[in-house]
Design a protein around this motif. Structure first.
Motif, PDB file in Angstrom:
ATOM      1  N   ALA A 189       0.771  -1.086  -0.049  1.00 58.60           N
ATOM      2  CA  ALA A 189       0.039  -0.154  -0.070  1.00 58.60           C
ATOM      3  C   ALA A 189       0.845   1.331  -0.020  1.00 58.60           C
ATOM      4  N   TYR A 190       0.484   2.484  -0.665  1.00 57.36           N
ATOM      5  CA  TYR A 190       1.068   3.505  -0.749  1.00 57.36           C
ATOM      6  C   TYR A 190       0.064   4.766  -0.729  1.00 57.36           C
ATOM      7  N   LEU A 191       0.802   5.839  -0.405  1.00 58.27           N
ATOM      8  CA  LEU A 191       0.016   7.247  -0.466  1.00 58.27           C
ATOM      9  C   LEU A 191       0.743   7.996  -1.366  1.00 58.27           C
ATOM     10  N   GLN A 192      -0.088   8.484  -2.513  1.00 57.51           N
ATOM     11  CA  GLN A 192       0.426   9.202  -3.328  1.00 57.51           C
ATOM     12  C   GLN A 192      -0.228  10.699  -3.478  1.00 57.51           C
ATOM     13  N   ILE A 193       0.542  11.806  -3.370  1.00 58.83           N
ATOM     14  CA  ILE A 193       0.086  13.056  -3.968  1.00 58.83           C
ATOM     15  C   ILE A 193       0.583  13.759  -5.002  1.00 58.83           C
ATOM     16  N   GLU A 194      -0.345  14.086  -5.834  1.00 58.17           N
ATOM     17  CA  GLU A 194       0.070  14.552  -7.309  1.00 58.17           C
ATOM     18  C   GLU A 194      -0.421  15.865  -7.640  1.00 58.17           C
ATOM     19  N   ARG A 195       0.603  16.658  -7.808  1.00 56.82           N
ATOM     20  CA  ARG A 195       0.279  18.242  -8.280  1.00 56.82           C
ATOM     21  C   ARG A 195       0.824  18.426  -9.517  1.00 56.82           C
ATOM     22  N   GLU A 196       0.615  19.818 -10.116  1.00 54.25           N
ATOM     23  CA  GLU A 196       1.060  20.143 -11.629  1.00 54.25           C
ATOM     24  C   GLU A 196       2.609  20.112 -11.313  1.00 54.25           C
ATOM     25  N   LEU A 197       3.389  20.587 -10.333  1.00 52.00           N
ATOM     26  CA  LEU A 197       4.760  20.511 -10.456  1.00 52.00           C
ATOM     27  C   LEU A 197       5.573  19.763  -9.682  1.00 52.00           C
ATOM     28  N   PHE A 198       4.659  18.802  -8.809  1.00 51.47           N
ATOM     29  CA  PHE A 198       5.662  17.585  -8.264  1.00 51.47           C
ATOM     30  C   PHE A 198       4.631  16.470  -8.017  1.00 51.47           C
ATOM     31  N   MET A 199       5.224  15.390  -7.563  1.00 52.02           N
ATOM     32  CA  MET A 199       4.687  13.961  -7.207  1.00 52.02           C
ATOM     33  C   MET A 199       5.189  13.698  -5.923  1.00 52.02           C
ATOM     34  N   LEU A 200       4.528  13.243  -4.911  1.00 60.57           N
ATOM     35  CA  LEU A 200       5.283  12.589  -3.858  1.00 60.57           C
ATOM     36  C   LEU A 200       4.606  11.287  -3.247  1.00 60.57           C
ATOM     37  N   ARG A 201       5.145  10.289  -3.154  1.00 59.20           N
ATOM     38  CA  ARG A 201       4.613   8.755  -2.994  1.00 59.20           C
ATOM     39  C   ARG A 201       5.420   8.362  -1.923  1.00 59.20           C
ATOM     40  N   GLY A 202       4.630   7.656  -0.657  1.00 64.45           N
ATOM     41  CA  GLY A 202       5.375   7.044   0.335  1.00 64.45           C
ATOM     42  C   GLY A 202       4.629   5.769   0.605  1.00 64.45           C
ATOM     43  N   GLY A 203       5.284   4.888   0.757  1.00 63.51           N
ATOM     44  CA  GLY A 203       4.833   3.460   1.110  1.00 63.51           C
ATOM     45  C   GLY A 203       5.704   2.348   0.465  1.00 63.51           C
ATOM     46  N   GLN A 204       4.883   1.238   0.178  1.00 64.89           N
ATOM     47  CA  GLN A 204       5.497  -0.030  -0.653  1.00 64.89           C
ATOM     48  C   GLN A 204       5.346   0.460  -2.092  1.00 64.89           C
ATOM     49  N   GLN A 205       6.572   0.361  -2.708  1.00 65.67           N
ATOM     50  CA  GLN A 205       6.527   0.788  -4.114  1.00 65.67           C
ATOM     51  C   GLN A 205       7.721   0.389  -4.784  1.00 65.67           C
TER      52      GLN A 205
END
Length: 269
Positions: A1-17
């Motif tokens: 499982a992971y949490l992903q935050i997507e915006r126009e200028l950046f992307m941040l993902r935390g968790g299993q990946q």
């Protein structure tokens, strides 16, 4: 499982990946950690992964320490401090640029390991890569340089990680039914490896993170049905050997659902 935050200028993902860098010849991993991507014209990617956290058993320690029973008993009794050992982390930074026809980039990745005797066992790689597609002609290539060190403890010479390797794949699509692929492999070995009688260096062809080596001759992590070169690590057929190799592949679509495939290859280690 992971949490992903997507915006126009950046992307941040935390968790299993999963993360891979370059054309995934030398640095990729499945991990629990964080990945950050800055979506500027020049893309910047940062990654941190926790591969292991103080998870080694006494049985594993015995295997590492081998037949040195006195050293093993010192470890069990606490005479050898093991309080901060066995963490294994990987870091990576990649900078790249892409257009419609080509992409180029460079990356650095390091695998940091604390061994059972609280010693460092670090491996790193610096890679440069490029991909291009010009219609009927395309290619991809990567050059990697490896380094790092395995600390052996008081009174014992540390072992160096070494390596330099180059990969090039060119594809020519002569028609809708006929394609030719040519691959070239080069890796620098060492004369001071484990089989030399003067063990001071270990050749690397990828960062050790538990994933299988990439098999570029089959374009996957698995042996394919069609490949001429044997199913060992193409960049290190034998311990610390290095290699010079090439492979030519022909593919012909004789009819819908029927594709003929042929290969010939040469390797010298």
């Amino acid at each position: 499982a992971y949490l992903q935050i997507e915006r126009e200028l950046f992307m941040l993902r935390g968790g299993q990946q999963w993360n891979g860098f370059g054309i995934t010849l030398a640095a990729e991993l499945i991990h629990t950690g964080f990945y950050f991507k800055l979506k500027t014209p020049v893309v910047v990617e940062l990654m941190y992964g926790k591969l292991d956290e103080n998870g080694r058993s006494d049985t594993d320690v015995a295997l590492v320490l081998g037949s040195d029973l006195n050293l093993y008993e010192d470890y069990r009794s606490g005479a050898v401090d093991n309080a901060t050992t066995n963490d294994r982390d990987q870091y990576a930074l990649q900078v790249s640029y892409a257009s419609e026809m080509f992409s180029v980039g460079g990356y650095f990745s390091e695998n940091r390991d604390r061994t059972v005797l609280d010693l460092d066992n670090d491996q790193n790689v610096f890679g440069l890569w490029a991909k291009a597609n010009f219609g009927m002609f395309s290619f991809e290539t990567e050059m990697d340089f490896f380094g790092g060190e395995m600390e052996m403890g008081p009174g014992v010479r540390d072992i160096d990680y070494v390596g330099a390797q180059f990969y090039f794949l060119a594809s020519v699509k002569l028609s809708d039914v006929f394609k030719i692929d040519g691959e070239f492999f080069y890796a620098q070995g060492t004369d001071e490896g484990s089989d030399s009688g003067n063990f001071q260096e270990i050749q690397l062809s990828c960062i050790d993170n538990g994933m299988d080596d990439w098999v570029p001759e089959t374009m996957s992590h698995l042996d394919g049905m069609y490949h001429v070169l044997p199913s060992w690590d193409i960049f290190e057929p034998w311990n610390d050997s290095g290699v010079v190799a090439g492979q030519l592949s022909l593919e012909f679509t004789a009819a819908p659902g029927l594709t003929l495939h042929g290969q010939m290859g040469y390797a010298q280690a």
